[in-house]
Design a protein around this motif. Structure first.
Motif, PDB file in Angstrom:
ATOM      1  N   SER A 157       0.827  -1.208   0.000  1.00 35.77           N
ATOM      2  CA  SER A 157       0.000   0.000   0.000  1.00 35.77           C
ATOM      3  C   SER A 157       0.860   1.257   0.000  1.00 35.77           C
ATOM      4  O   SER A 157       0.595   2.206  -0.736  1.00 35.77           O
ATOM      5  CB  SER A 157      -0.934  -0.011   1.217  1.00 35.77           C
ATOM      6  N   GLU A 158       1.921   1.248   0.807  1.00 32.32           N
ATOM      7  CA  GLU A 158       2.814   2.407   0.860  1.00 32.32           C
ATOM      8  C   GLU A 158       3.535   2.624  -0.462  1.00 32.32           C
ATOM      9  O   GLU A 158       3.881   3.755  -0.810  1.00 32.32           O
ATOM     10  CB  GLU A 158       3.831   2.212   1.986  1.00 32.32           C
ATOM     11  N   LEU A 159       3.743   1.558  -1.236  1.00 32.90           N
ATOM     12  CA  LEU A 159       4.426   1.671  -2.523  1.00 32.90           C
ATOM     13  C   LEU A 159       3.476   1.964  -3.673  1.00 32.90           C
ATOM     14  O   LEU A 159       3.912   2.072  -4.821  1.00 32.90           O
ATOM     15  CB  LEU A 159       5.198   0.375  -2.810  1.00 32.90           C
ATOM     16  N   GLY A 160       2.183   2.073  -3.395  1.00 28.89           N
ATOM     17  CA  GLY A 160       1.239   2.490  -4.421  1.00 28.89           C
ATOM     18  C   GLY A 160       0.622   1.380  -5.241  1.00 28.89           C
ATOM     19  O   GLY A 160       0.105   1.640  -6.329  1.00 28.89           O
ATOM     20  N   TYR A 161       0.606   0.135  -4.724  1.00 29.03           N
ATOM     21  CA  TYR A 161       0.055  -0.978  -5.480  1.00 29.03           C
ATOM     22  C   TYR A 161      -1.432  -1.215  -5.208  1.00 29.03           C
ATOM     23  O   TYR A 161      -2.031  -2.114  -5.790  1.00 29.03           O
ATOM     24  CB  TYR A 161       0.845  -2.259  -5.197  1.00 29.03           C
ATOM     25  N   ALA A 162      -2.005  -0.426  -4.321  1.00 25.60           N
ATOM     26  CA  ALA A 162      -3.431  -0.530  -3.981  1.00 25.60           C
ATOM     27  C   ALA A 162      -3.855  -1.967  -3.712  1.00 25.60           C
ATOM     28  O   ALA A 162      -4.753  -2.493  -4.373  1.00 25.60           O
ATOM     29  CB  ALA A 162      -4.287   0.081  -5.100  1.00 25.60           C
ATOM     30  N   PRO A 163      -3.226  -2.629  -2.736  1.00 22.80           N
ATOM     31  CA  PRO A 163      -3.591  -4.031  -2.469  1.00 22.80           C
ATOM     32  C   PRO A 163      -4.966  -4.133  -1.822  1.00 22.80           C
ATOM     33  O   PRO A 163      -5.383  -3.253  -1.066  1.00 22.80           O
ATOM     34  CB  PRO A 163      -2.491  -4.488  -1.507  1.00 22.80           C
ATOM     35  N   GLU A 164      -5.654  -5.216  -2.125  1.00 19.90           N
ATOM     36  CA  GLU A 164      -6.964  -5.487  -1.539  1.00 19.90           C
ATOM     37  C   GLU A 164      -7.012  -6.931  -1.069  1.00 19.90           C
ATOM     38  O   GLU A 164      -6.519  -7.830  -1.745  1.00 19.90           O
ATOM     39  CB  GLU A 164      -8.078  -5.266  -2.572  1.00 19.90           C
ATOM     40  N   ARG A 165      -7.616  -7.141   0.088  1.00 19.53           N
ATOM     41  CA  ARG A 165      -7.821  -8.500   0.574  1.00 19.53           C
ATOM     42  C   ARG A 165      -8.926  -9.171  -0.235  1.00 19.53           C
ATOM     43  O   ARG A 165      -9.786  -8.514  -0.803  1.00 19.53           O
ATOM     44  CB  ARG A 165      -8.220  -8.484   2.046  1.00 19.53           C
ATOM     45  N   ASP A 166      -8.859 -10.482  -0.263  1.00 20.50           N
ATOM     46  CA  ASP A 166      -9.909 -11.282  -0.895  1.00 20.50           C
ATOM     47  C   ASP A 166     -10.459 -12.225   0.165  1.00 20.50           C
ATOM     48  O   ASP A 166     -10.119 -13.412   0.202  1.00 20.50           O
ATOM     49  CB  ASP A 166      -9.338 -12.061  -2.084  1.00 20.50           C
ATOM     50  N   PRO A 167     -11.321 -11.703   1.060  1.00 21.57           N
ATOM     51  CA  PRO A 167     -11.763 -12.517   2.210  1.00 21.57           C
ATOM     52  C   PRO A 167     -12.432 -13.820   1.811  1.00 21.57           C
ATOM     53  O   PRO A 167     -12.339 -14.815   2.525  1.00 21.57           O
ATOM     54  CB  PRO A 167     -12.758 -11.580   2.928  1.00 21.57           C
ATOM     55  N   GLY A 168     -13.106 -13.835   0.662  1.00 20.59           N
ATOM     56  CA  GLY A 168     -13.807 -15.041   0.256  1.00 20.59           C
ATOM     57  C   GLY A 168     -12.895 -16.220  -0.015  1.00 20.59           C
ATOM     58  O   GLY A 168     -13.334 -17.371   0.014  1.00 20.59           O
ATOM     59  N   SER A 169     -11.622 -15.947  -0.279  1.00 24.47           N
ATOM     60  CA  SER A 169     -10.674 -17.028  -0.592  1.00 24.47           C
ATOM     61  C   SER A 169      -9.774 -17.376   0.588  1.00 24.47           C
ATOM     62  O   SER A 169      -8.955 -18.280   0.482  1.00 24.47           O
ATOM     63  CB  SER A 169      -9.806 -16.620  -1.786  1.00 24.47           C
ATOM     64  N   GLU A 170      -9.904 -16.669   1.705  1.00 24.05           N
ATOM     65  CA  GLU A 170      -9.016 -16.885   2.835  1.00 24.05           C
ATOM     66  C   GLU A 170      -9.386 -18.169   3.580  1.00 24.05           C
ATOM     67  O   GLU A 170     -10.554 -18.447   3.828  1.00 24.05           O
ATOM     68  CB  GLU A 170      -9.063 -15.692   3.792  1.00 24.05           C
ATOM     69  N   THR A 171      -8.369 -18.929   3.909  1.00 20.62           N
ATOM     70  CA  THR A 171      -8.525 -20.129   4.735  1.00 20.62           C
ATOM     71  C   THR A 171      -7.443 -20.088   5.808  1.00 20.62           C
ATOM     72  O   THR A 171      -6.667 -19.134   5.895  1.00 20.62           O
ATOM     73  CB  THR A 171      -8.378 -21.405   3.881  1.00 20.62           C
ATOM     74  N   GLY A 172      -7.378 -21.139   6.582  1.00 21.62           N
ATOM     75  CA  GLY A 172      -6.320 -21.203   7.577  1.00 21.62           C
ATOM     76  C   GLY A 172      -4.960 -21.436   6.976  1.00 21.62           C
ATOM     77  O   GLY A 172      -3.941 -21.281   7.656  1.00 21.62           O
ATOM     78  N   ASP A 173      -4.920 -21.782   5.683  1.00 21.48           N
ATOM     79  CA  ASP A 173      -3.655 -22.113   5.033  1.00 21.48           C
ATOM     80  C   ASP A 173      -3.213 -21.098   3.988  1.00 21.48           C
ATOM     81  O   ASP A 173      -2.053 -21.105   3.585  1.00 21.48           O
ATOM     82  CB  ASP A 173      -3.748 -23.479   4.358  1.00 21.48           C
ATOM     83  N   GLN A 174      -4.105 -20.239   3.513  1.00 21.96           N
ATOM     84  CA  GLN A 174      -3.707 -19.309   2.461  1.00 21.96           C
ATOM     85  C   GLN A 174      -4.498 -18.012   2.522  1.00 21.96           C
ATOM     86  O   GLN A 174      -5.614 -17.959   3.035  1.00 21.96           O
ATOM     87  CB  GLN A 174      -3.884 -19.933   1.079  1.00 21.96           C
ATOM     88  N   VAL A 175      -3.861 -16.963   1.985  1.00 23.90           N
ATOM     89  CA  VAL A 175      -4.468 -15.637   1.857  1.00 23.90           C
ATOM     90  C   VAL A 175      -4.130 -15.115   0.473  1.00 23.90           C
ATOM     91  O   VAL A 175      -2.985 -15.236   0.014  1.00 23.90           O
ATOM     92  CB  VAL A 175      -3.928 -14.663   2.932  1.00 23.90           C
ATOM     93  N   LEU A 176      -5.113 -14.531  -0.196  1.00 17.90           N
ATOM     94  CA  LEU A 176      -4.880 -13.911  -1.493  1.00 17.90           C
ATOM     95  C   LEU A 176      -4.947 -12.402  -1.336  1.00 17.90           C
ATOM     96  O   LEU A 176      -5.853 -11.866  -0.691  1.00 17.90           O
ATOM     97  CB  LEU A 176      -5.926 -14.363  -2.522  1.00 17.90           C
ATOM     98  N   ILE A 177      -3.956 -11.706  -1.935  1.00 13.64           N
ATOM     99  CA  ILE A 177      -3.925 -10.245  -1.932  1.00 13.64           C
ATOM    100  C   ILE A 177      -3.984  -9.781  -3.374  1.00 13.64           C
ATOM    101  O   ILE A 177      -3.130 -10.130  -4.188  1.00 13.64           O
ATOM    102  CB  ILE A 177      -2.664  -9.713  -1.232  1.00 13.64           C
ATOM    103  N   ARG A 178      -4.977  -8.982  -3.702  1.00 16.03           N
ATOM    104  CA  ARG A 178      -5.191  -8.495  -5.060  1.00 16.03           C
ATOM    105  C   ARG A 178      -4.408  -7.203  -5.265  1.00 16.03           C
ATOM    106  O   ARG A 178      -4.574  -6.247  -4.516  1.00 16.03           O
ATOM    107  CB  ARG A 178      -6.682  -8.255  -5.309  1.00 16.03           C
TER     108      ARG A 178
END
Length: 237
Positions: free
Chosen positions: A103-124
């Motif tokens: 976010s500080e570098l200007g990539y506008a990251p967004e979470r993808d809560p629908g894909s989050e599990t205990g083993d993985q996280v996706l950042i858009r």
């Protein structure tokens, strides 16, 4: 064209000229009288896209070597960033650190809560500053970004906790960073095997020769580790 009085426009143009935001020039003569004065905007930005293109072209023709060099450059970049020092001991810690940095570098990251599990996280990643260059040199641009994220996570203690992968252009304007938790694998103790002596024993965690617990992956994909694997082929996924 502006709907403003000529005196008002001239006043603002004089201010912009003094601030070096526009420059004056003489227009070609159009009949009798003094030549008219024109104004043009001053282009002050550095051509970073052109510079990045030149640097990417200098990394050679072999995609694997270009990718390895780019990941190493990304790690060097991450080592120089003045990022927050936050211990990473879990997947959530890695997610927070990655989101903050990108976010500080200007990539506008967004979470993808629908894909989050205990083993993985996706950042858009929705606003890559080098998106145009990445379309033609994905192994370079995406390699730099992958090395950057890996370095920040590793530097804060997450090397044996979280693995990072990057999926370029899953949509025309979207890339996705995948953070995956590394897990240990329980294997039966030798004493519990059928051909072993009839002794009771509890399952134990397999460890290498140094006694350190060996992190194992959730899948068998050899490119999931933070070992700077080649990312050029990932752009097709």
């Amino acid at each position: 064209m502006t709907g403003q009085h000529v005196t008002t426009v001239r006043f603002h143009l004089d201010v912009l000229t003094r601030e070096s935001l526009v420059r004056q020039f003489q227009q070609p003569p159009r009949g009798r009288g003094r030549p008219r004065i024109g104004y043009t905007a001053v282009q002050r930005s550095v051509g970073y896209q052109d510079l990045a293109q030149v640097l990417a072209d200098q990394l050679g023709s072999d995609p694997r070597r270009r990718s390895d060099a780019a990941i190493a450059a990304g790690r060097a970049w991450g080592a120089r960033l003045e990022t927050m020092e936050q211990p990473i001991t879990s997947l959530d810690d890695a997610k927070d650190a990655t989101m903050t940095m990108m976010s500080e570098l200007g990539y506008a990251p967004e979470r993808d809560p629908g894909s989050e599990t205990g083993d993985q996280v996706l950042i858009r990643m929705t606003a890559c500053p080098l998106r145009d260059l990445a379309r033609t040199h994905s192994e370079v641009v995406c390699g730099v970004h992958l090395g950057l994220m890996r370095e920040v996570i590793d530097r804060n203690g997450g090397r044996d906790t979280v693995n990072v992968r990057l999926h370029p252009f899953v949509q025309p304007e979207l890339c996705v960073a995948r953070l995956e938790a590394l897990r240990t694998v329980l294997v039966p103790d030798a004493a519990t095997m059928p051909d072993a002596r009839p002794e009771t024993g509890e399952p134990r965690i397999a460890t290498p020769s140094g006694g350190r617990v060996a992190p194992q992956l959730r899948t068998a994909d050899p490119q999931l580790r933070n070992g700077d694997a080649h990312v050029a082929k990932q752009s097709t996924k």
